[in-house]
Design a protein around this motif. Structure first.
Motif, PDB file in Angstrom:
ATOM      1  N   PHE A  97      -3.076   6.387  -0.313  1.00 51.10           N
ATOM      2  CA  PHE A  97      -1.467   6.287  -0.888  1.00 51.10           C
ATOM      3  C   PHE A  97      -0.890   7.753  -0.749  1.00 51.10           C
ATOM      4  O   PHE A  97      -1.452   8.610  -0.802  1.00 51.10           O
ATOM      5  CB  PHE A  97      -1.655   5.627  -2.036  1.00 51.10           C
TER       6      PHE A  97
ATOM      7  N   GLY B  88      -6.056  -5.727   0.334  1.00 48.74           N
ATOM      8  CA  GLY B  88      -4.632  -5.577  -0.528  1.00 48.74           C
ATOM      9  C   GLY B  88      -4.288  -3.949  -0.528  1.00 48.74           C
ATOM     10  O   GLY B  88      -3.290  -3.435  -0.171  1.00 48.74           O
ATOM     11  N   LEU B  89      -5.340  -3.161  -0.983  1.00 48.03           N
ATOM     12  CA  LEU B  89      -4.963  -1.557  -1.119  1.00 48.03           C
ATOM     13  C   LEU B  89      -4.708  -1.162   0.234  1.00 48.03           C
ATOM     14  O   LEU B  89      -3.809  -0.251   0.484  1.00 48.03           O
ATOM     15  CB  LEU B  89      -6.280  -1.080  -1.605  1.00 48.03           C
TER      16      LEU B  89
ATOM     17  N   SER C 180      -1.121  -2.247   1.318  1.00 48.07           N
ATOM     18  CA  SER C 180      -0.174  -1.628   0.743  1.00 48.07           C
ATOM     19  C   SER C 180      -0.156  -0.285   0.838  1.00 48.07           C
ATOM     20  O   SER C 180       0.938   0.439   0.997  1.00 48.07           O
ATOM     21  CB  SER C 180      -0.420  -1.543  -0.897  1.00 48.07           C
TER      22      SER C 180
ATOM     23  N   ARG D 159       1.713   0.334   4.095  1.00 47.90           N
ATOM     24  CA  ARG D 159       3.078  -0.215   3.811  1.00 47.90           C
ATOM     25  C   ARG D 159       4.016   1.013   3.179  1.00 47.90           C
ATOM     26  O   ARG D 159       4.984   1.355   3.401  1.00 47.90           O
ATOM     27  CB  ARG D 159       3.244  -1.502   3.268  1.00 47.90           C
ATOM     28  N   MET D 160       3.467   1.438   1.940  1.00 48.00           N
ATOM     29  CA  MET D 160       3.938   2.545   1.249  1.00 48.00           C
ATOM     30  C   MET D 160       4.236   3.628   2.128  1.00 48.00           C
ATOM     31  O   MET D 160       5.258   4.362   2.147  1.00 48.00           O
ATOM     32  CB  MET D 160       3.271   2.916   0.151  1.00 48.00           C
TER      33      MET D 160
END
Lengths: 909, 111
Positions: A20, A61-62, A65, A68-69
């Motif tokens: 992330f 999911g992580l 995401s 995506r982020m």
């Protein structure tokens, strides 16, 4: 020890957080971790399956995401990154970005090659799945410590009879006097306990009468295991006294199901075999020492009136805890000294007969250790083959991508950058394969346990727990690094100029790579030959086992047990007339061909007792002990079980109380004790009991302890005469019924008959003789089926390996083949050339594999029955099969080679 | 469990989170549970999707958070709550949503 299992399990998730953007991570990372581990903890309380599912969902999911982020916020982060500090964007963030780029690039290239991706991910999943599944069984059964305090200090106590004692039992139970003497004399043990298993009938709780499995324990057993009751009290020494009030301690699950977990059960009176017994305690959940499906423990009462010299009633087992600071070796040394003393004191008993110690874990795990280790070895081989195969595919792909990588390098990507991309792709493949493999394992483990059945001890502890998941993850990581590094290493040696010039057909340095790939294929062949030979031996051995004549019919027979409580049936007459009445009614049922009763059934364990022969001197020291399995059998038992009569007659309705007592012996007993004489008409009797019985018939041998065990000697007394010949009637009998129907359809009508005769009597252990046989075959079948599956998988993978290498080789030699054909080579010549090339590594692998098998299969000789570990049939057929497999798998590429059009092949260059 | 369409979810998730926070300040784990609970288990939100949503909402200034010490478990937990701007946003959102549902129900009979 597993104080933070979910914390550990979220470790990979925490690692994912690094994907992330930093801003997000700083603000939310810690909280996100907390929330995930809370959810994991909540799911863990539901079931392990729920936790695994959640883990996979969160992981995915992580990942999504994060991607995506990253992509959504990229322009913003690069703009805002500049003024952040004088250094500009941090190096780590750059690396992270390039990593995301590589992942995206890799995923796209996998999507373009769905075939390649599916094969790699699929085979990896099979390899990792098989390993994870087998490891989870190995871990649960062999590796996990026993669920007691300091379990490595616990030992089992057994006795052994060497042939010089007249018996030959490698591991036998103890006489209570032996236990008492050892407990008093041993100083290396903190506690010694004594126990035996039994059964009882429970009444007085509700309407149902139920047969329960129990274990009688001396007070020392719980003390040795260091387990205290959840409710109430443990047994104390006074409970073991002969006239102590009858008490019982309940097992947790039984307490939950039968008493609804009522804490008020302590102090309550229940009826066991119609005697009132007070419940004094409940043991904690998961404690089930003694026997499978155990319901309660009762005090092991030992009559002190029996003199110390009467020490030949072997019916119990010993468990002990080593005293602090004493090693097992020291305790064994002390045992040797003690046994020498016993031999001097009781020479007629303790010559060639003595106690010995065995670590408890060995006792529990026993004969499943070797099969499990064998299977573990097999799946490791399968994984190696998978790795060789995938490495092959990845290599071939890497070579085809030579041009692409060269262009990337030319565009400014450093070698490290290209290598990073290849490693990323390898790790991605491995992750996908690993995740799928762990899912396969989730499905595979219950299948394995069902296949093993009762042959697998401690199976409740088997599951995909933390160590197993770590094992699976470690395999995945290793595979990923391996598949990343091999092509990266090859890229390292690629010459940019020639790669660009040659295009994908660069053949200048193809030689060494082809050699490397042939070595891989040869190794695959060797490993799979080894596995298939091992599996072949087990299949042959199982076939031999099936060919064994067990001495009884294995089909169409219903069996169940009836136990008459002595409170309700105090007189022998009542017992005999009950069974006579029962048999009469059962025989009248439609579909019943014959019905009989017996105290013994094959494959259900047996009791051995001494007998004496009329007119012969008592046995002298060192002679073969006159003993055999003793059975009380009713009329029609032999016909029902399909046992054969060799001479004389069977037991029938004539043999009642008051007529001449009769006995049948089996051939084994006849040949052991009546070498020259004719046993018919001779008389024998059980030592210490009853009157002489005349031998009226000889029946065929029965393999009563398993098909692989040699039959034991046995003698069969008429059940109706047991008050005279054995001192009392037998209250517990097996009912055996032969039928043309599906045997279990008889259960209902027979239960109805029983409850008409006595509504408080349960009919228990209802099954068919086929069930008994299947259970006794469970362990060899378990090993055979699994090893067979793994070997088949290995063989298929090896075939795929040869196929892919040869396809590749033919493709890259397209031009060469074209030239050869243009110069006059016929299709046959080309065919021969390709086949020869393929058979080289295959035959070398076959040779190495077979040679290795000669050395290795000896280790599994204890698992084989009737087959030599070097069985020429197995080795020969495996060789033929593998030559066939090699031929078939190179046939398609070879045929393709013959269809090369010389013009076409040269034009495309 | 049906897997909801992810695009539909993305806009809706923000609204769901705002809605839940409008009732009471909450920590992240509880938000996920509430969503699951309120939708009768039909929507299960991975934490990996929830937190990026919180991140978005916080950047818009609709949600703020602070670390709190939980007296019972003696653990620090982060509690999220709605800002005034967030409450306005939620109301606007609900209005939009209502309008959307109305218009769809005109087009799709029986919905």
């Amino acid at each position: 020890m597993e104080s933070h299992p979910t914390g550990m399990a979220t470790l990979p998730l925490r690692w994912l957080l690094r994907l992330f953007p930093k801003r997000f991570r700083d603000r939310f990372g810690a909280d996100l971790c907390l929330a995930v581990s809370d959810r994991m903890a909540a799911a863990r309380t539901q079931s392990l399956w729920a936790a695994v599912r959640l883990f996979v969902a969160e992981f995915w999911g992580l990942l999504v995401s994060a991607a995506r982020m990253r992509f959504a916020s990229r322009p913003r982060t690069t703009i805002s990154a500049a003024p952040r500090g004088p250094d500009g964007p941090r190096r780590k963030d750059l690396l992270m970005q390039s990593l995301i780029q590589d992942i995206r690039y890799g995923l796209r290239s996998f999507a373009r090659n769905p075939g390649f991706t599916a094969v790699v991910v699929g085979t990896l999943a099979l390899g990792i799945g098989a390993n994870t599944a087998v490891f989870s069984v190995v871990n649960g059964v062999l590796l996990k410590p026993l669920p007691y305090e300091q379990p490595d200090r616990l030992v089992s106590v057994y006795t052994r009879f060497l042939p010089e004692s007249g018996f030959d039992f490698n591991q036998f139970s103890l006489d209570p006097r032996e236990f008492q003497d050892y407990r008093e004399q041993s100083e290396s043990m903190e506690v010694v306990g004594f126990y035996w298993t039994g059964s009882t009938t429970l009444t007085g709780v509700d309407e149902r009468a139920e047969e329960l499995r129990t274990t009688a324990v001396s007070a020392g057993v719980f003390r040795a295991l260091r387990v205290s009751p959840l409710l109430g009290r443990a047994f104390i020494d006074d409970d073991n006294a002969p006239n102590a009030p009858a008490v019982a301690i309940l097992e947790y699950d039984f307490w939950q199901t039968r008493f609804g977990g009522d804490p008020g059960v302590v102090g309550r009176t229940i009826f066991l075999s119609r005697r009132s017994v007070e419940v004094v305690g409940v043991m904690p959940e998961g404690f089930d020492f003694g026997t499978r499906d155990l319901a309660m423990w009762r005090p092991a009462t030992i009559d002190p009136a029996i003199p110390a010299t009467r020490r030949s009633s072997h019916y119990g087992y010993g468990i002990a805890r080593l005293a602090p600071g004493v090693t097992l070796e020291a305790a064994e040394a002390e045992m040797t000294t003690l046994m020498a003393g016993w031999r001097d004191e009781f020479p007629n008993i303790h010559t060639g007969h003595f106690l010995f110690l065995m670590p408890l874990v060995e006792d529990v795990v026993g004969n499943i250790r070797q099969p499990l280790l064998l299977l573990m070895g097999a799946v490791v081989f399968v994984l190696l083959i998978v790795c060789a195969n995938v490495a092959n595919l990845v290599l071939a792909r890497g070579e085809n991508r030579g041009t692409e990588l060269a262009i990337r390098t030319a565009m400014g990507a450093g070698r490290a950058r290209v290598a990073q991309q290849l490693v990323t792709e390898g790790v991605l493949l491995a992750l996908a394969g690993g995740a799928l493999g762990i899912l396969l394992a989730v499905r595979g483990v219950p299948f394995m346990l069902a296949l093993g059945g009762t042959a697998i001890p401690r199976s409740s502890g088997v599951g995909l727990d933390l160590p197993v998941l770590v094992f699976g993850a470690a395999l995945t990581g290793l595979a990923g690094v391996l598949f990343g590094i091999i092509p990266a290493w090859h890229v390292g040696g690629t010459d940019l100029q020639s790669a660009l010039k040659d295009g994908s057909r660069g053949s200048s340095d193809g030689g060494t790579r082809m050699t490397f790939r042939r070595i891989l294929v040869g190794a695959e062949f060797a490993l799979s030959v080894l596995l298939v030979i091992g599996a072949g031996l087990l299949v042959r051995s199982f076939g031999e086992l099936l060919k064994v004549d067990p001495g009884f019919r294995t089909q169409g027979t219903f069996v169940a047990r009836v136990s008459l409580p002595s409170q309700a049936y105090p007189d022998d007459e009542q017992v005999l007339s009950f069974y006579t009445g029962l048999l009469e009614r059962v025989r009248a049922l439609p579909g019943v061909t014959s019905a009989g009763t017996s105290t013994w059934l094959p494959l259900q364990g047996s009791s051995v007792n001494d007998f004496e022969i009329e007119g012969r001197e008592p046995r002298s020291q060192g002679d073969l002990a006159r003993n055999g399995i003793f059975v009380a059998a009713g009329p029609s038992f032999f016909e029902t079980m399909g046992m054969t009569l060799e001479r004389g007659r069977l037991i029938d309705e004539r043999d009642r109380l008051g007529t001449t007592s009769v006995v049948l012996i089996n051939e084994k007993l006849a040949s052991e004790f009546w070498r020259e004489e004719d046993p018919l008409g001779e008389r024998i009797r059980m030592v210490g009991l009853g009157e002489w019985a005349t031998i009226v018939g000889i029946v065929g041998n029965v393999r009563g302890d398993g098909f692989a065990q040699d039959p034991d000697g046995a003698y069969f007394l008429a059940a109706a005469q047991t008050p005279a010949t054995m001192g009392s009637a037998r209250r517990t009998m097996w009912l055996t019924v032969r039928t043309d129907l599906a045997p279990l359809t008889l259960a209902r009508p027979i239960e109805a008959i029983i409850s008409e005769l006595d509504s408080n009597l349960p009919l228990t252990r209802i099954q068919t003789v086929t069930d008994l046989v299947n259970r006794s075959m469970a362990q060899p079948k378990f090993t055979m089926v699994l090893l067979g599956a793994f070997a088949t998988l290995a063989m298929m993978l090896a075939a795929v390996g040869i196929y892919s290498v040869m396809s590749y080789s033919v493709a890259r030699r397209n031009r060469e083949i074209g030239i050869r054909m243009a110069l006059g080579a016929a299709g046959q010549d080309v065919l021969r050339m390709v086949v020869r090339e393929a058979m080289g590594p295959a035959l070398i692998g076959l040779g190495i594999g077979a040679a290795a098998a000669l050395g290795v299969t000896r280790l599994m000789s204890s698992l084989l029955y009737g087959v030599s570990p070097a069985d020429p049939t197995t080795f020969g057929s495996v060789a033929v099969i593998f030559v066939g497999v090699a031929l078939v798998s190179c046939a398609i590429p070879a045929l393709r080679a013959t269809r090369v059009d010389p013009m076409e092949s040269m034009r495309t260059e | 469990m049906a897997r909801p369409n992810s695009d539909l979810l993305r806009g809706t998730l923000d609204m769901l989170v705002l809605q839940i926070l409008s009732e009471a300040p909450c920590h992240g784990y509880a938000i996920g549970q509430q969503i699951q609970h309120l939708t009768d288990d039909r929507l299960r939100i991975e934490q990996g999707s929830l937190y990026p949503a919180l991140y978005r909402l916080e950047r818009h200034g609709w949600v703020k958070s602070k670390w709190q010490k939980n007296s019972a478990s003696k653990r620090r937990t982060k509690v999220y709550q709605l800002t005034r701007k967030g409450r306005e946003r939620l109301e606007a959102n609900i209005e939009n949503w209502q309008r959307f549902v109305d218009s769809v129900s005109h087009v799709v009979p029986g919905s």
